[in-house]
Structures are given as C-alpha cells and as structure tokens.
Design a protein around this motif. Structure first.
Motif, PDB file in Angstrom:
ATOM      1  N   HIS A  15      -2.473  -5.483  -6.278  1.00 42.58           N
ATOM      2  CA  HIS A  15      -1.990  -4.254  -5.458  1.00 42.58           C
ATOM      3  C   HIS A  15      -0.922  -4.302  -6.320  1.00 42.58           C
ATOM      4  O   HIS A  15      -0.620  -3.051  -7.215  1.00 42.58           O
ATOM      5  CB  HIS A  15      -2.503  -3.883  -3.941  1.00 42.58           C
ATOM      6  N   THR A  27       0.045  -1.707  -9.226  1.00 47.55           N
ATOM      7  CA  THR A  27       1.526  -0.266  -8.638  1.00 47.55           C
ATOM      8  C   THR A  27       2.715  -0.815  -9.544  1.00 47.55           C
ATOM      9  O   THR A  27       2.878   0.933 -10.709  1.00 47.55           O
ATOM     10  CB  THR A  27       2.063  -0.809  -7.635  1.00 47.55           C
ATOM     11  N   ASP A  58       0.490  -1.338   0.201  1.00 53.73           N
ATOM     12  CA  ASP A  58       0.324  -0.365   0.043  1.00 53.73           C
ATOM     13  C   ASP A  58       0.526   1.639  -0.134  1.00 53.73           C
ATOM     14  O   ASP A  58       0.564   2.353  -0.707  1.00 53.73           O
ATOM     15  CB  ASP A  58      -0.896   0.008   1.414  1.00 53.73           C
ATOM     16  N   HIS A  72       2.088   2.184  -3.629  1.00 57.40           N
ATOM     17  CA  HIS A  72       0.605   1.940  -4.276  1.00 57.40           C
ATOM     18  C   HIS A  72       0.466   3.672  -4.242  1.00 57.40           C
ATOM     19  O   HIS A  72       0.322   4.748  -4.957  1.00 57.40           O
ATOM     20  CB  HIS A  72      -0.465   1.708  -3.728  1.00 57.40           C
TER      21      HIS A  72
END
Length: 318
Positions: free
Chosen positions: A225, A229, A148, A151
């Motif tokens: 994810h 990214t 995260d 990202h």
C-alpha cells in the motif's frame, strides 16, 4: 492521558486502566499492554523513563520538535515516528504519532487529538485471530490505519486535481490559487508518505524479530500500500505540474482570441475613419458639396465594413 488496553494470551481482558498500573501488569509474562499518551504531561514522561526504561533520546524525539518519519533502534526497544494525515478543502493536515515498541508494550504518543484512534481500534477488534502475535499485531493495526489514511488523501487529491483540470478547459477564472494549494498539499503528503516505504522495509527485515511468520504477509500488504501511494503521488506531481502549464496555455489561447477580435474590430472601425477623414478635408474632391458624394462615402463605409466583418467572421476572428 489517552487510552490503555491489556491483552492476555491474545485476548482483550482490560482497558482504560491507569497508566501507573502498567509496570505491575507486566509482571504477568502473558500480558501485552498498549498505552496511548496524548499531549503527555511531566508525569507521563516520568512513567516512560522510569517504569518502561525508554531511552532518553527517544523520549526527547517524541516530546520535542516535529520529527521526520523514521525508525530508530535502541537496545531495549524501537522508536518510530510516523504522520497521520487528513485531507479537506485542498489542504493536508498532518499529526505526528511517535511509537515505542517494546517486547510486550506498545506506547503511542500523539501531539494532539486531531488524529483519532477509532480506526486503529476497529482493526484490533476485528483481527482477534492475529492478537496472539502480541505487540507486532498492535503495531500492524496502527501502521495499516496510517498508511490507509495516506492512500485516501492521495485519492481525494487526485479527484480534486482532475476537477481543476476540467475547470481549466472550461476557462473558469481564478484557478491559480487553487492550483497552488493543491501543489502545497501534495508536497506535504509526499513528505510524510514516501518515507513509509523505508520504515516498513526496516520492520520486516529478517534481522528483526518483531514480525513473526503469521503477521509477515500482513506487513507486506501494508508495504504494498505504501508503494502504491508513492507511485500515485509521483503521478500526481506530474499532473499538478501539467495543471499550471495547461492554465498558461489556455490563458494564452484566450488572449490570442481576444487580440484577434480586437484587431478585427479595429480594422473595421478604420474603414469609416479613413473615408470620413478623407471627405472631411477642406479641399475640393470628387463629389465635393454634392449629394451623390455623400451617398458614395456612406455606401463605401457600410460596404467595406460589412465586407471586412464577413471576412473576419469566416476566419473565426469574430
């Protein structure tokens, strides 16, 4: 020394206990321990080697020079090297986090405290229903927080690239250094974010017993994810390349506009120069030493200069 946590049967029962107690706590087969080492000392190294039986090569990787993102498999444990990132002022800062994954122990080794673990702890505390999965639950929270962060950095970088793109077409000066910093930040981000695809792919491989059926969808979500990214950074690379090309194109257009204006004014100035030069010759000419000759020359200078000015203005050269 960093933080410690003890889980029994999926419940957090103790934390911030001395690292020397880990071996004793593991005598209970329902115990799962997380041990975090920040800038580890020689005593911490001895703990890893003697009490937990970690491989010397893995310890050497964790304590040595910066490692590329990877996952290594040893007979008794897995070793992961990942990099958390933070983005500010057009610069990416990376922090290496090395992870030892044992059947009932998760050890994290951070090179410094620039990567706080608050986000990881929040994920663990909010996912108590998954805690019975043990070490794979703890590892998921860590990887989810790291990915995260990648990202979030990519999205912030995208916003800055778009802002610079607007500034280019507003013809703001001194953007070259800013574009260079954005390009350097993107390279650093790609270097640590792209290998996460292979790391997640290796962890969820069926040959490993690390991820159970309960956590498999969550690991697949983290992998999605990482793929998103990776796609975002790929498009950002094209945008950064286009930024430099756009800046060169705008500079070329600005230079052409300046050259047109300079040429136009030079042409206008050439008219009075030519006429005054002609009448400045020391020879007889029509209107020599006559009042009407002076007014003819003056009218010609003003009239032709004004005519050229109107012509260049109509063509948007002035």
């Amino acid at each position: 020394m960093g933080r410690t946590r003890l889980y029994r049967n999926g419940e957090l029962v103790h934390q911030d206990f001395p690292a020397a107690d880990v071996a004793h706590l593991l005598e209970d087969h329902s115990a799962v321990v997380w041990l975090d080492l920040c800038s580890p000392s020689e005593a911490d190294i001895a703990l890893l080697r003697d009490d937990l039986g970690l491989h010397d090569l893995a310890i050497e990787d964790a304590l040595g020079e910066r490692q590329r993102p990877k996952v290594d498999r040893y007979p008794s444990h897995l070793f992961l090297a990942v990099h958390a990132v933070s983005y500010a002022d057009h610069e990416v800062t990376t922090t290496e986090v090395d992870v030892f994954v044992l059947p009932r122990v998760l050890v994290t080794v951070r090179e410094n405290d620039s990567y706080p673990l608050d986000g990881v702890l929040r994920r663990w505390d909010s996912g108590t229903t998954l805690a019975p999965s043990g070490v794979s639950f703890l590892l998921h929270g860590l990887l989810d927080d790291v990915v995260d962060g990648h990202h979030a950095a990519a999205q912030a970088l995208e916003d800055d690239i778009e802002d610079v793109e607007d500034e280019i077409y507003q013809e703001k000066p001194h953007l070259g250094r800013k574009i260079l910093k954005l390009r350097r930040a993107l390279v650093q981000l790609r270097r640590v974010a792209l290998p996460m695809r292979e790391i997640l792919g290796s962890l969820i491989h069926r040959d490993h017993s690390l991820v159970d059926d309960t956590l498999m969808p969550y690991y697949l979500d983290v992998k999605d994810h990482t793929l998103f990214t990776a796609e975002l950074t790929e498009s950002l690379r094209e945008l950064v390349t286009n930024l430099r090309e756009a800046e060169v194109a705008v500079q070329g257009n600005r230079l052409n506009s300046i050259m047109k204006k300079v040429t136009s004014w030079a042409a206008i100035i050439a008219v009075p120069t030519a006429i005054s030069g002609y009448y400045g010759m020391n020879v007889p000419y029509p209107g020599f030493e006559q009042r009407w000759g002076f007014w003819v020359a003056t009218t010609g200078i003003l009239g032709l200069s004004y005519f050229l000015y109107l012509m260049f203005k109509r063509r948007d050269w002035l």
